[in-house]
Design an enzyme around this catalytic site. Structure first.
Site, PDB file in Angstrom:
ATOM      1  N   CYS B  97      10.346 -25.903 -16.235  1.00 37.24           N
ATOM      2  CA  CYS B  97      10.800 -26.162 -14.861  1.00 37.24           C
ATOM      3  C   CYS B  97       9.717 -26.922 -14.079  1.00 37.24           C
ATOM      4  O   CYS B  97       9.478 -28.080 -14.356  1.00 37.24           O
ATOM      5  CB  CYS B  97      11.200 -24.854 -14.177  1.00 37.24           C
ATOM      6  SG  CYS B  97      12.146 -25.129 -12.671  1.00 37.24           S
ATOM      7  N   HIS B 226      14.988 -21.984 -17.969  1.00 38.98           N
ATOM      8  CA  HIS B 226      13.951 -20.957 -18.029  1.00 38.98           C
ATOM      9  C   HIS B 226      14.140 -20.026 -19.227  1.00 38.98           C
ATOM     10  O   HIS B 226      14.795 -18.982 -19.091  1.00 38.98           O
ATOM     11  CB  HIS B 226      13.984 -20.115 -16.752  1.00 38.98           C
ATOM     12  CG  HIS B 226      13.443 -20.814 -15.546  1.00 38.98           C
ATOM     13  ND1 HIS B 226      12.103 -20.835 -15.245  1.00 38.98           N
ATOM     14  CD2 HIS B 226      14.065 -21.525 -14.578  1.00 38.98           C
ATOM     15  CE1 HIS B 226      11.924 -21.524 -14.124  1.00 38.98           C
ATOM     16  NE2 HIS B 226      13.096 -21.958 -13.697  1.00 38.98           N
ATOM     17  N   GLU B 228      12.052 -17.990 -20.409  1.00 35.20           N
ATOM     18  CA  GLU B 228      11.372 -16.697 -20.154  1.00 35.20           C
ATOM     19  C   GLU B 228      12.265 -15.736 -19.369  1.00 35.20           C
ATOM     20  O   GLU B 228      11.965 -14.547 -19.293  1.00 35.20           O
ATOM     21  CB  GLU B 228      10.039 -16.932 -19.437  1.00 35.20           C
ATOM     22  CG  GLU B 228      10.112 -17.167 -17.932  1.00 35.20           C
ATOM     23  CD  GLU B 228      10.551 -18.579 -17.528  1.00 35.20           C
ATOM     24  OE1 GLU B 228      10.975 -19.355 -18.413  1.00 35.20           O
ATOM     25  OE2 GLU B 228      10.492 -18.890 -16.326  1.00 35.20           O
TER      26      GLU B 228
END
Lengths: 794, 267
Positions: B97, B226, B228
């Site tokens: 990002c 994302h 994560e």
């Protein structure tokens, strides 16, 4: 103008003093007005007596300190004052109805309530959860982007102020109807659409940049919010309870950290405690709104948490309303000390701020730390590493005096006990008899159409376009999101999993029913509490704590105060009945504009826990062939309902609450959820049974059919009333047929089996006349719900 | 090299904010993971201590000027030499990002001829405009060059969230076609946005539906979604609809696992 009373001080060139001793009564009022002190005549008289006694002229700095400390915003005078209501004396609303309920419930898991910047409850593994919700109505009305952004900034610093790491935000907004006619808008009032878009942009800007997920909230439309925008910003944090340092002592340093100080936000608290008038137009009030810089706050947050973990500070507090004046004064008061501050040390955005301006400025992103002398150097190094400006500005003292200097010349020297001996008054409260009447109209032949219209009503319709501009995923701990299921249905509560080493979850929900407030403030408040709790119960939340946020009109008007008393009485009654303590709260009064007072609005935020997030229940239907139950009883209670509004009525039959019965039902439902029998669960609120059923079905595209004859009710003889009544304490529950027996045994007849889930992708409802009264495709229902406020319809 | 010996550095500056969850993703897979402020890396001259550098999400320096621009310049000015050595040694660099935006602003992505003086692409304002937080699908279109995805089957569809307002990958108009051809020829396209069934879609107006690219060597990888935030099953928006959870994990984990395996194998 009593200009002869203002004297330039000889010792320092930017301070004036006021010859208050010789001021006449009229002149006292004029002084308060000219210096924008916001103090009443009685209060000015007390100040005059004090300075006569000490034989001094007060400086402008001293008068501003008193003004700030005694303002409604800082000391909540109305909630503390004596009130005469129905010939009885109430010794403070806050104590009698809010903190007493918490005290009497005496929950062992409350760690710290009402005392600090935020309420703290115990969580798991030695951690606590801190919660605070702020009202930020005035700034948001004047400058919606900055108002919303700084609202978040402030509440996040409240969480930092109890040494907690902010892990989630909530946002609730009340605005006027978006289609309100521009030509009817009074001068100085901004159009609801402008407010709506800019508030959303402000929230998105601040919380996204700060990296805090916005997980729960609401947007409510009402005409009374056109002139009185209502904005609530909440923050939830987590802290290791053994690092909650609050042990400041004389000799400790005040270190001011974060943003620089400017003229923005000067006298915001005074402005927050007065009615908005035509004069509150941009020119007058805009400087009272602060400027937001989320990155400074992000850095401040990092530094705060490092200082906490290394246990280098003895206290901290947010510099919010009242600026340094509140931060320094309240800290000294709390630890039984006095304080010294050298104002010229405060880092400024630009020169030429006057000493009083420095002391009361509410510039954003500033935090006050109290640091023992031996840790000062280490703390300043941490700030430097995190690129946060930090400056020691003064010290706590043993002597109970507040002594301010500017370039080493005294500019204020006040007795602490005088400043914090806040004058209270006795206020009169009355309650007008309600003149609302029940409407009389025939039941429509076709009920699919009204359901479609209801789903499209702004208060019910999907807010997805706005909500998706808020990051609700950052930190990667969001278990239940604002939207759930493949087709993004509206969840009842957000669930977070804040600790990596624990399955325990945190459930966050809210309740707000302003329309009921137009009819009956007591049942409005009771309904808001039930809705917040019900939303929490729906996902599996238990051990629920509450936060109250009042937005009310001018309490000097006895009938406004009367309705506030009634709402507070409901808070006490329902909090006690449900054994759900209040842990924090905030009030915003004087919300009146040239368009009239705000609708009495109580926002209730509910924070619960779930033992294991893997057992939480979401609202979308899970499978066809399952059973659908309704919990609770439906009454003919459509006063203030969205259905009446759709038909152009307000009505009188506001939903009431049968709390002891509801509590038992909720208890059983929690057990059923815990044992895994509940596949989906959804709360019945605006739009009643039909809207809740439609939402559950279109969220996962699983059909639903049920029979109104099976819905337990008290004297509801019409299909439309059964479908759209907003009676409290009701939920829809999906159960697998194999669990039918166990579920029914557990729920002890409080639940009625009303239908089942189907493969048809339709919502079909049979009426009390046995006819199919609603027959709608799920995609049509979904489109109706999504189209009002969303530009893209999937 | 064993996974537990791999040292991961999540680099942060003011405004970085996805560092904890990014660190968590590496940590649960067994790597040694540290979150370090740029100032600390400068002070200790310790960049070369790490096997992989990660620029996580956030709004570094408030995303003023352009998203990622100031962090890229700061990094170049303060740690340019070490960064060059790190990249020359083909040690992997991941940007998620805001991290992807930083890599583009630094000139590391696409970086056809190595790091470029000026950015060769931009990650600019979404169309439709505005921040969007939403789960999307991605298709792995890399043929094996990218060290972060080469064990993920080609054309496999992954489910991850996006949360950004500047994620539209843009090349200069007159060179758009050649640039795309170069990306394809060098196997630099990694992820493209798609629907659940694999048909292409585009949530932010990005060129050629591109969500993530790597450099020619496959060692530097940037993506807007994302991973994560998609490590555990309970992070998925539809997890409540599933009857059973065959794995406690979610798609994002594949990317972190992949790069750790690549490093472990190489050294």
């Amino acid at each position: 103008m009593p200009s002869n009373l203002y004297i330039q001080r000889t010792s320092v060139d930017n301070v004036i003093e006021v010859a208050i001793a010789k001021a006449t009564d009229t002149e006292l009022v004029e002084i308060s007005s000219e210096l924008a002190l916001g103090l009443s005549f009685d209060e000015m008289k007390i100040i005059q007596t004090y300075f006569k006694r000490v034989n001094q002229n007060p400086s402008d700095v001293e008068l501003q300190i008193i003004s700030q400390t005694w303002s409604e915003h800082c000391c909540h005078k109305t909630f503390k004052s004596k009130i005469i209501f129905n010939d009885k004396e109430i010794n403070g609303l806050f104590k009698t109805y809010i903190s007493n309920a918490t005290k009497e419930i005496s929950a062992p898991w409350c760690f710290n309530v009402f005392e600090d910047n935020a309420g703290i409850v115990k969580f798991d593994k030695g951690y606590g959860i801190a919660v605070k919700v702020e009202t930020h109505n005035r700034p948001t009305a004047i400058e919606p982007f900055g108002g919303a952004a700084t609202g978040i900034g402030g509440v996040v610093r409240d969480i930092l102020g109890v040494w907690a790491d902010p892990i989630a935000c909530t946002d609730v907004l009340g605005v006027g109807p978006l289609d309100f006619d521009y030509h009817k808008l009074p001068i100085g009032v901004k159009h609801p659409k402008y407010i709506y878009q800019n508030v959303a942009a402000g929230i998105s800007f601040y919380s996204n940049n700060l990296g805090i997920p916005t997980v729960n909230g609401a947007i409510f439309f009402d005409e009374s919010y056109i002139g009185n925008v209502t904005a609530y910003c909440g923050c939830i944090g987590i802290l290791p309870l053994n690092k909650y340092a609050k042990n400041a002592k004389p000799g400790d340093y005040f270190v001011m950290a974060g943003g620089k100080t400017g003229r923005d936000g000067i006298q915001g608290v005074i402005f927050a405690s007065a009615e908005l008038t035509k004069k509150s137009d941009n020119d007058v009030s805009r400087p009272a709104v602060q400027i937001a810089d989320p990155i400074t706050e992000e850095k401040l947050k990092r530094a705060t948490l490092i200082i906490r973990d290394r246990q280098l500070a003895s206290a901290t507090t947010d510099l919010g309303g009242g600026g340094l004046s509140s931060g320094v004064g309240e800290t000294a008061e709390r630890y039984g000390c006095g304080a010294t501050v050298e104002l010229s040390k405060v880092p400024l955005k630009y020169p030429s701020l006057l000493p009083w301006e420095i002391y009361i400025s509410e510039s954003q992103e500033r935090q006050l730390f109290v640091i023992p002398p031996e840790n000062l150097e280490t703390v300043l190094t941490i700030f430097e590493q995190e690129e946060v400006e930090a400056t020691p500005i003064g010290q706590l003292t043993k002597e109970r005096r507040l002594k301010l200097t500017y370039k080493n010349t005294p500019v204020a020297d006040l007795d602490m006990t005088f400043i914090f001996d806040i004058p209270t008054s006795t206020k009169q409260a009355t309650l007008n008899n309600s003149t609302n009447v029940e409407p009389n109209f025939a039941e429509p032949a076709n009920l699919t159409q009204p359901l479609m219209h209801l789903l499209a009503m702004p208060n019910i319709a999907s807010k997805e376009n706005i909500v998706r501009t808020y990051d609700h995923e950052v930190k990667g701990n969001t278990v239940l999101k604002p939207f759930q299921g493949k087709y993004a249905g509206p969840n009842d509560a957000a669930v977070l999993k804040p600790l990596d080493n624990s399955w325990k979850g945190l459930t966050i929900s809210c309740g707000m029913n302003p329309t009921y407030g137009k009819i009956d403030p007591y049942w409005m408040a009771a309904s808001a509490i039930d809705e917040a709790i019900r939303n929490n119960i729906a996902v599996g939340g238990r051990r629920i704590a509450l936060l109250d946020n009042f937005t009310w009109g001018n309490p000097e008007k006895s009938e406004r105060l009367g309705s506030l008393v009634r709402a507070c009485q409901a808070c006490y009654d329902i909090s006690k009945a449900y054994k759900t303590p209040f842990i924090s709260g905030k009030d915003s009064l004087y919300n009146e504009s040239i368009l009239g007072p705000v609708t009495p609005t109580l926002l209730i935020t509910a924070i619960g826990i779930v033992p294991d997030i893997r057992s939480v229940v979401s609202m979308e239907l899970k499978n066809s062939g399952n059973l659908l139950y309704i919990l609770g009883t439906t009454y003919p209670e459509l006063g203030g309902s969205e259905y009446y509004k759709l038909n152009g009525y307000l009505g009188a039959s506001v939903p009431k609450l049968h709390a002891s019965k509801a509590r038992k039902n909720y208890y059983n439902l929690t057990k059923a959820i815990g044992s895994g029998m509940v596949k989906s669960c959804h709360d019945l609120s605006e739009g009643g049974l039909a809207v809740a059923a439609a939402e559950m079905a279109f969220a996962s595209n699983i059909g639903l059919t049920f029979d109104l004859k099976a819905v337990p009710n008290k004297a509801v003889a019409r299909n439309d009333f059964l479908l759209f009544s907003e009676s409290n304490s009701r939920l829809l529950i999906e159960v697998h047929p194999k669990d039918q027996h166990d579920f029914e045994a557990l729920m002890k007849n409080s639940c009625a089996l009303i239908g089942e889930t189907t493969k048809t992708e339709k919502l079909q409802i049979h009426g009390i006349n046995n006819k199919l009264i609603i027959d709608a495709s799920l995609s049509e229902l979904r489109t109706a719900w999504k189209k009002t406020l969303n530009t893209e319809v999937p | 090299m064993k996974t537990q010996d791999i040292k991961v550095c999540i680099m942060r500056a003011g405004g970085t904010n996805c560092d904890f969850e990014t660190a968590r993703a590496f940590r649960i897979l067994g790597a040694q993971t540290e979150i370090k402020h740029v100032n600390e890396l400068v002070k200790n001259n310790s960049l070369m201590d790490y096997n992989i550098i990660v620029l996580s999400g956030g709004s570094s320096f408030g995303d003023y000027v352009r998203a990622g621009a100031i962090f890229a310049r700061t990094l170049n000015a303060k740690l340019g030499k070490q960064m060059k050595q790190f990249i020359d040694e083909n040690r992997p660099l991941l940007g998620i990002c805001n991290g992807f935006q930083i890599l583009v602003e630094y000139g590391l992505l696409p970086g056809f001829e190595g790091p470029s003086q000026q950015p060769e692409a931009a990650l600019t304002t979404n169309i439709p405009q505005g921040f969007k937080c939403q789960w999307i699908y991605l298709k792995n279109e890399n043929k094996g060059k990218c060290l972060f995805t080469n064990q993920i089957p080609q054309n496999k569809i992954l489910h991850l969230p996006i949360a950004h307002s500047e994620g539209r990958l843009l090349f200069s108009k007159e060179k758009e076609k050649q640039t795309l051809q170069k990306l394809i020829d060098n196997d630099m396209i990694v992820f493209r946005y798609c629907n659940e069934d694999g048909t292409t879609t585009d949530p932010n107006g990005t060129y050629h539906n591109i969500a993530g690219i790597c450099n020619k060597e496959g060692t530097i990888f940037g993506l807007m979604p994302h991973p994560e935030r998609a490590i555990y099953f309970w992070q998925e928006p539809t997890w409540t609809q599933k009857q059973q959870h065959t794995s406690p994990y979610s798609d994002g984990k594949l990317i972190f696992e992949n790069i750790l395996n690549s490093i472990a194998k190489k050294q």
